[in-house]
Scaffold this active site. Structure first.
Site, PDB file in Angstrom:
ATOM      1  N   SER A  68      -8.350  -3.813   3.730  1.00 58.21           N
ATOM      2  CA  SER A  68      -8.395  -3.271   5.080  1.00 58.21           C
ATOM      3  C   SER A  68      -9.563  -2.283   5.213  1.00 58.21           C
ATOM      4  O   SER A  68     -10.714  -2.638   4.965  1.00 58.21           O
ATOM      5  CB  SER A  68      -7.042  -2.631   5.418  1.00 58.21           C
ATOM      6  OG  SER A  68      -6.956  -2.287   6.770  1.00 58.21           O
TER       7      SER A  68
ATOM      8  N   ASP B 290      -8.830  -8.765   3.181  1.00 58.26           N
ATOM      9  CA  ASP B 290      -8.639  -8.601   4.620  1.00 58.26           C
ATOM     10  C   ASP B 290      -9.378  -7.353   5.130  1.00 58.26           C
ATOM     11  O   ASP B 290      -8.770  -6.461   5.754  1.00 58.26           O
ATOM     12  CB  ASP B 290      -7.157  -8.531   4.972  1.00 58.26           C
ATOM     13  CG  ASP B 290      -6.821  -9.375   6.210  1.00 58.26           C
ATOM     14  OD1 ASP B 290      -7.637 -10.244   6.576  1.00 58.26           O
ATOM     15  OD2 ASP B 290      -5.764  -9.160   6.816  1.00 58.26           O
TER      16      ASP B 290
ATOM     17  N   HIS C 176      -1.640  -9.098   7.440  1.00 57.65           N
ATOM     18  CA  HIS C 176      -2.586  -8.112   6.928  1.00 57.65           C
ATOM     19  C   HIS C 176      -2.018  -7.261   5.799  1.00 57.65           C
ATOM     20  O   HIS C 176      -2.770  -6.767   4.952  1.00 57.65           O
ATOM     21  CB  HIS C 176      -3.011  -7.216   8.099  1.00 57.65           C
ATOM     22  CG  HIS C 176      -4.063  -6.215   7.770  1.00 57.65           C
ATOM     23  ND1 HIS C 176      -5.335  -6.567   7.383  1.00 57.65           N
ATOM     24  CD2 HIS C 176      -4.032  -4.849   7.774  1.00 57.65           C
ATOM     25  CE1 HIS C 176      -6.048  -5.472   7.165  1.00 57.65           C
ATOM     26  NE2 HIS C 176      -5.280  -4.425   7.384  1.00 57.65           N
TER      27      HIS C 176
END
Length: 319
Positions: free
Chosen positions: A141, A169, A246
């Site tokens: 992230s 991700d 996610h």
């Protein structure tokens, strides 16, 4: 320093299962913890969670950066998976509260990498030696943004050479045109100058879908995995897991308010275990290839010879 009991794992050659090495978790407080008895002259600039093989040997090192407002402990099962295949995984806690600007995280990561060569060996079992000539950098992230930011030299500090870069991700902000500082994406294809390091980008198929009308998607189109991969140069690998979200590579049980929030804020798959095994296995295959020169598992993934725990939405590579 706290050293947890050794965790024995069954011998396995399957990259999507735990590997053959027994592992041990170690927690290290940072040098900023005042007069704590756990702080040593070799303490790192940030608190660390480390998972190491316990058998005698020399092992490559992976630095894993957590996502926005998450704890490094939320990645314990993923960290153990990677370490059990013969890697020392170092997961810093870069912050507990942060604003939109990630410059400080990039600088902190550079300091941690520089600390590795002088401090890491003092906290590992005596029979375990880190090989810092084989260093990988991964981030999830916002941590993925930080990893790419450091690799793109957005830090004022010179660091050890990084041989492999992994974005799990990765996210560069709220939307295209709403990137958080420093912006990483330039939207120029194959524009990342990463010095020839191998790159792996892993994406989630559900990350760009809203969980509910009250919250934005956790990995919005325009600033997500696809955009990162589009700017990569050779060699680069890109995997997108179709029915997972996610945060589905985190531990099954993430505790506390933040841990409970990980089930509420993002669109999720049915359970985390398949996505976590997938991420762990692909990371292991990639690290074996670009840190150890063993391309067998990575070639197996390219050629479709590996049985995956998830269905792929997309796979591409530049080699």
């Amino acid at each position: 320093m706290n050293s947890a009991p050794t965790i024995s794992t069954p011998a396995s050659t399957n990259i999507f299962s735990l590997g053959k090495y027994p592992t041990n978790f170690i927690t290290i407080e940072s040098r900023t913890c005042g007069f704590s008895s756990k702080v040593s002259p070799f303490s790192p600039p940030k608190p660390l969670l480390i998972c190491s093989p316990t058998e005698t040997g020399e092992f490559p090192v992976l630095l894993l950066l957590h996502g926005y407002l998450l704890y490094n402990s939320f990645y314990s099962q993923l960290i153990q998976h990677i370490a059990s295949h013969g890697f020392i995984v170092v997961a810093p806690q870069l912050y507990t509260v942060a604003g939109p600007d990630s410059h400080e995280e990039i600088e902190a990561t550079a300091k941690i990498i520089n600390w590795l060569s002088e401090g890491l060996v003092h906290f590992l079992p005596p029979q375990v030696n880190p090989n810092l000539n084989k260093l990988g950098l991964a981030g999830h992230s916002r941590g993925g943004k930080v990893a790419f930011g450091l690799a793109l030299r957005k830090s004022n500090l010179t660091t050890l050479d990084i041989s492999a870069i992994i974005g799990i991700d990765p996210v560069d902000g709220m939307d295209k045109g709403r990137q958080t500082p420093p912006p990483i994406l330039s939207y120029a294809p194959h524009s990342f100058d990463l010095g020839g390091s191998g790159v792996l980008v892993i994406g989630s198929g559900l990350g760009e879908i809203k969980k509910n009308p009250l919250f934005p998607p956790c990995a919005p189109k325009g600033v997500n995995h696809q955009d990162f991969y589009n700017e990569c140069c050779k060699p680069a690998y890109y995997f997108v897991a179709k029915d997972y979200g996610h945060l589905d590579m985190l531990d099954d049980d993430t505790k506390g308010i933040r841990g409970k929030a990980t089930f509420c804020l993002c669109k999720n798959g049915k359970c985390r275990e398949p996505m976590r095994r997938f991420v762990g296995g692909v990371v292991v295959a990639f690290l074996k290839g670009y840190l150890e020169g063993d391309m067998r598992e990575l070639t197996g993934l390219r050629e479709g010879r590996e049985m995956l725990p998830v269905e792929l939405q997309r796979f591409e590579c530049l080699v």
